[in-house]
Motif scaffolding. Structure first.
Motif, PDB file in Angstrom:
ATOM      1  N   LEU A   1      -0.153  -2.529  11.027  1.00 29.84           N
ATOM      2  CA  LEU A   1      -0.404  -1.289  11.750  1.00 29.84           C
ATOM      3  C   LEU A   1      -0.024  -0.093  10.882  1.00 29.84           C
ATOM      4  O   LEU A   1      -0.738   0.917  10.845  1.00 29.84           O
ATOM      5  CB  LEU A   1       0.394  -1.271  13.058  1.00 29.84           C
ATOM      6  N   LEU A   2       1.089  -0.212  10.174  1.00 28.96           N
ATOM      7  CA  LEU A   2       1.514   0.861   9.273  1.00 28.96           C
ATOM      8  C   LEU A   2       0.478   1.093   8.183  1.00 28.96           C
ATOM      9  O   LEU A   2       0.133   2.240   7.872  1.00 28.96           O
ATOM     10  CB  LEU A   2       2.873   0.503   8.646  1.00 28.96           C
ATOM     11  N   GLN A   3      -0.024   0.009   7.603  1.00 28.40           N
ATOM     12  CA  GLN A   3      -1.036   0.155   6.556  1.00 28.40           C
ATOM     13  C   GLN A   3      -2.331   0.738   7.110  1.00 28.40           C
ATOM     14  O   GLN A   3      -3.023   1.487   6.430  1.00 28.40           O
ATOM     15  CB  GLN A   3      -1.278  -1.201   5.887  1.00 28.40           C
ATOM     16  N   MET A   4      -2.640   0.402   8.355  1.00 26.97           N
ATOM     17  CA  MET A   4      -3.810   1.001   8.986  1.00 26.97           C
ATOM     18  C   MET A   4      -3.617   2.514   9.127  1.00 26.97           C
ATOM     19  O   MET A   4      -4.526   3.299   8.837  1.00 26.97           O
ATOM     20  CB  MET A   4      -4.045   0.372  10.362  1.00 26.97           C
ATOM     21  N   VAL A   5      -2.432   2.905   9.571  1.00 30.21           N
ATOM     22  CA  VAL A   5      -2.129   4.330   9.726  1.00 30.21           C
ATOM     23  C   VAL A   5      -2.205   5.044   8.381  1.00 30.21           C
ATOM     24  O   VAL A   5      -2.727   6.154   8.276  1.00 30.21           O
ATOM     25  CB  VAL A   5      -0.740   4.511  10.378  1.00 30.21           C
ATOM     26  N   GLN A   6      -1.693   4.394   7.337  1.00 29.80           N
ATOM     27  CA  GLN A   6      -1.772   4.990   5.999  1.00 29.80           C
ATOM     28  C   GLN A   6      -3.220   5.216   5.590  1.00 29.80           C
ATOM     29  O   GLN A   6      -3.560   6.249   5.018  1.00 29.80           O
ATOM     30  CB  GLN A   6      -1.063   4.081   4.989  1.00 29.80           C
ATOM     31  N   GLY A   7      -4.075   4.240   5.898  1.00 31.67           N
ATOM     32  CA  GLY A   7      -5.495   4.388   5.584  1.00 31.67           C
ATOM     33  C   GLY A   7      -6.139   5.505   6.375  1.00 31.67           C
ATOM     34  O   GLY A   7      -6.954   6.273   5.842  1.00 31.67           O
ATOM     35  N   LEU A   8      -5.783   5.617   7.644  1.00 34.37           N
ATOM     36  CA  LEU A   8      -6.335   6.687   8.479  1.00 34.37           C
ATOM     37  C   LEU A   8      -5.897   8.060   7.984  1.00 34.37           C
ATOM     38  O   LEU A   8      -6.685   9.008   7.976  1.00 34.37           O
ATOM     39  CB  LEU A   8      -5.903   6.488   9.937  1.00 34.37           C
ATOM     40  N   VAL A   9      -4.644   8.151   7.577  1.00 33.19           N
ATOM     41  CA  VAL A   9      -4.142   9.420   7.039  1.00 33.19           C
ATOM     42  C   VAL A   9      -4.887   9.782   5.770  1.00 33.19           C
ATOM     43  O   VAL A   9      -5.276  10.936   5.556  1.00 33.19           O
ATOM     44  CB  VAL A   9      -2.623   9.338   6.768  1.00 33.19           C
ATOM     45  N   PHE A  10      -5.098   8.785   4.911  1.00 30.40           N
ATOM     46  CA  PHE A  10      -5.834   9.007   3.668  1.00 30.40           C
ATOM     47  C   PHE A  10      -7.240   9.539   3.952  1.00 30.40           C
ATOM     48  O   PHE A  10      -7.759  10.376   3.214  1.00 30.40           O
ATOM     49  CB  PHE A  10      -5.912   7.702   2.872  1.00 30.40           C
ATOM     50  N   GLN A  11      -7.844   9.068   5.026  1.00 29.59           N
ATOM     51  CA  GLN A  11      -9.195   9.506   5.397  1.00 29.59           C
ATOM     52  C   GLN A  11      -9.187  10.741   6.301  1.00 29.59           C
ATOM     53  O   GLN A  11     -10.225  11.154   6.799  1.00 29.59           O
ATOM     54  CB  GLN A  11      -9.935   8.368   6.100  1.00 29.59           C
ATOM     55  N   LYS A  12      -7.996  11.304   6.533  1.00 28.63           N
ATOM     56  CA  LYS A  12      -7.838  12.501   7.360  1.00 28.63           C
ATOM     57  C   LYS A  12      -8.288  12.274   8.805  1.00 28.63           C
ATOM     58  O   LYS A  12      -8.725  13.205   9.482  1.00 28.63           O
ATOM     59  CB  LYS A  12      -8.614  13.688   6.763  1.00 28.63           C
ATOM     60  N   ARG A  13      -8.150  11.052   9.285  1.00 28.53           N
ATOM     61  CA  ARG A  13      -8.526  10.740  10.682  1.00 28.53           C
ATOM     62  C   ARG A  13      -7.264  10.865  11.543  1.00 28.53           C
ATOM     63  O   ARG A  13      -6.737   9.901  12.082  1.00 28.53           O
ATOM     64  CB  ARG A  13      -9.128   9.343  10.746  1.00 28.53           C
ATOM     65  N   LEU A  14      -6.794  12.115  11.655  1.00 24.78           N
ATOM     66  CA  LEU A  14      -5.470  12.349  12.247  1.00 24.78           C
ATOM     67  C   LEU A  14      -5.444  12.124  13.759  1.00 24.78           C
ATOM     68  O   LEU A  14      -4.395  11.804  14.318  1.00 24.78           O
ATOM     69  CB  LEU A  14      -5.003  13.766  11.913  1.00 24.78           C
TER      70      LEU A  14
END
Length: 648
Positions: A245-258
């Motif tokens: 879940l943390l890695q998913m959040v990191q990916g979302l942040v990287f894609q600016k999907r806040l």
């Protein structure tokens, strides 16, 4: 037997045709007549009728001899032998069963399977090809066997065809087939298809780590960022692993999907390291554009949702300090400093902020105590900040003594013998030069702090002003040396320009301020520079052009601080703006602006009372002006404005 019968029937047809033909010819030759159309039709009917009878006979009987009873008995015996573990004997019975019923698709493929198991791949492939031509519904196993045999035969296209046919037949539920097909795809390096197959295989193996990492690498290599995020989401959903879940959040942040990140973080109610990391990640991202939003998020997660860790307490304390909540900031920073383990940087920063709060509360002893704790936690690596704290607490002798010692040490430093690695030498040389600059910069800043304190106590005392000027001249030597060695250090140039202004070297100071503000990204507090420069121009009031420029700079400072969304614009900027309005003769507006300043610290700020008294006097507010001048006199008995007012 069947073959000879078939040939006999064929011969019969041929003979019948020949008899009809030759009979016709003989008759014709004999009688001299030619075949009529009716004769041709009759001949064709006779031939077709004979062929139909042959086909019917062939359909009624098997193409090869069968012995169903023998096949069935051998089938049963083969299974019994397998149950006993007598594989070789079982294979004999399987072969006998296949020979007894040569039209059985199942038995034909069983024979191909046995051949493949014995390493006779080429013969097995021929047998499987023959078996696949027999009637019956293909099974996933049969098609998969063909696929494997084609792989061994080096026929990739045929292997791919039968793998897909086998998977379609099994509705993609055969895990072994999926895995074998994935190995084939790896061999032929078909990454795109491999991603699809791994996506089907992973849920069946509960997102096995090794397979998960293979899929992750494929997606990253193919730059499928969204698919990477979805992979972690599916992995977390299947396994409950918070790290996914943390890695998913990191990916979302990287894609600016806040928005999606916020939706995830809003659900967190535990105080695990992974929950903490997700909150910090979103908070840090929000802070890049809106620190107030980051602060609100942190308050909600820590106070309302119960995600409470020492690290989050540390961040919360810093934000509370930034937004004026000093009491709660102290509570959270103390908790953080006492409970954070193995992360000295966080503990050191907590003590730094506690020291700053102590200064705000006019508790210099507490400020020094926290600074000494910070240096202790940093194992003596925070001496520059400690010296600056001593200076801010007016412990100048202690500060200068420490800095003199440190500067002497670093100026005499030479590399140890035996260090030949050039990379190591460069790193050490960089660290040494950084320390030399840092301690000189702190020394100059403390000199300026002492000079300012002397000047503020009584600006009418010429002897004290002279002493303050001498301290600033010493600081100027440090600043010039630092600026000459690193022209890119704009922070030093800001301090140098401010010191020049205090020495009444205005043109030099203004040229340096213009130079600093000319950079697109100066990496300094732009609003602070704009306000300082603007206020100085307003206060000097040398020309209308300089006055207008000063007001414009203060306007920019107010706008810049609003954009930063740290808090309300600094009240010092508001004071500068009010003074600009006063200089322009807009006394009523100036007074209304001054009323916006509510911080208690301005109660002891003589510049504030100087401005307030002048504005009130300009508006004819005699009683209010007199009260303000009295406060100014208490703070600065020999201030020129005080002498002028009371002389009247």
């Amino acid at each position: 037997m069947m073959k000879s019968r078939f040939l006999s029937l064929a011969a019969m047809v041929a003979l019948s045709v020949m008899a009809l033909s030759f009979g016709g010819c003989a008759s014709s030759a004999k009688k001299g007549e030619v075949l009529t159309a009716d004769d041709s039709v009759a001949i064709a009917k006779a031939v077709n009728a004979k062929l139909d009878s042959i086909k019917k006979a062939s359909a009624e009987e098997p193409a090869l001899p069968q012995n169903i009873d023998a096949a069935h008995e051998s089938f049963i015996r083969a299974q019994e032998m397998e149950l006993r573990g007598e594989r070789a004997l079982a294979n004999v019975f399987w072969q006998h069963a296949a020979e007894s019923d040569p039209n059985s698709r199942f038995l034909a493929f069983k024979l191909a399977e046995i051949m493949a198991a014995q390493g006779a791949d080429s013969v097995a492939l021929l047998q499987a090809q023959r078996a696949n031509r027999l009637k019956g519904r293909p099974t996933a196993f049969q098609l998969g066997l063909l696929a494997h045999l084609y792989v061994k035969d080096g026929r990739a296209d045929s292997a791919r065809k039968y793998f897909n046919a086998a998977l379609d037949t099994s509705r993609y539920q055969d895990m072994t087939l999926l895995y074998d097909y994935s190995l084939f795809l790896e061999a032929v390096q078909d990454g795109k298809e491999l991603v699809r197959i791994y996506d089907l295989l992973l849920p069946q193996v509960n997102y096995m780590p090794t397979l998960f990492q293979r899929q992750l690498k494929l997606l990253l290599d193919q730059h499928k960022d969204s698919a990477v995020v979805e992979l972690f989401a599916k992995g977390h959903e299947a396994t409950g692993d918070k790290k996914m879940l943390l890695q998913m959040v990191q990916g979302l942040v990287f894609q600016k999907r806040l928005k999606e990140v916020r939706a995830v973080v809003d659900t967190l109610t535990e105080s695990t390291p992974d929950d903490e990391s997700m909150v910090v990640l979103l908070m840090s991202t929000l802070a890049e554009t809106d620190r107030k939003a980051a602060y609100e998020l942190l308050k909600k997660k820590y106070i309302e949702d119960g995600v409470r860790t020492p690290i989050l307490a540390n961040f919360l304390g810093h934000y509370e300090y930034l937004f004026g909540g000093l009491d709660s900031a102290k509570v959270h920073l103390k908790y953080a400093a006492e409970n954070i383990v193995d992360q000295r940087v966080y503990v050191t920063s907590a003590y730094h902020t506690l020291s700053a709060i102590a200064f705000k509360e006019n508790k210099p002893k507490d400020a020094v105590r926290y600074a000494e704790k910070a240096d202790s936690v940093a194992l003596g690596g925070d001496k520059a900040q400690l010296a600056l704290t001593y200076g801010t607490a007016a412990m100048y002798g202690k500060a200068y003594k420490m800095l003199d010692s440190l500067i002497a040490v670093w100026d005499k430093w030479t590399p140890m013998e035996g260090i030949a690695d050039s990379a190591s030498m460069k790193r050490m040389a960089y660290d040494v030069e950084r320390n030399r600059r840092q301690f000189r910069s702190v020394y100059a800043r403390i000199l300026c702090v002492e000079a300012q304190e002397i000047w503020q106590k009584d600006i009418g005392d010429s002897a004290r002003v002279k002493k303050a000027l001498a301290l600033r001249e010493r600081a100027d030597v440090f600043y010039r040396d630092l600026a000459a060695k690193d022209s890119a250090d704009l922070g030093i140039r800001v301090l140098m320009a401010m010191n020049l202004e205090r020495m009444d070297r205005y043109d030099e100071a203004f040229a340096m301020f213009d130079y600093i503000l000319g950079f697109a990204e100066p990496q300094v507090d732009v609003a602070e520079v704009q306000n300082y420069y603007g206020y100085t121009l307003i206060d000097l009031n040398r020309t209308p052009e300089e006055l207008d420029k000063g007001i414009a700079l203060v306007e920019k400072a107010l706008l810049q601080s609003s954009k930063d969304k740290v808090s309300e614009p600094s009240e010092a900027y508001v004071d500068s703006w009010a003074w600009g309005l006063y200089r322009k003769g807009k006394f009523a507006e100036a007074l209304e602006t001054m009323k916006q300043i509510t911080s208690p610290r301005f109660e002891d700020d003589f510049v504030y009372w100087e401005h307030m008294a002048a504005i009130q006097e300009a508006l004819g507010m005699a009683a209010e002006a007199k009260a303000s001048y009295k406060k100014l006199k208490k703070l600065q008995p020999h201030h020129p404005a005080v002498k002028k007012y009371f002389k009247k």
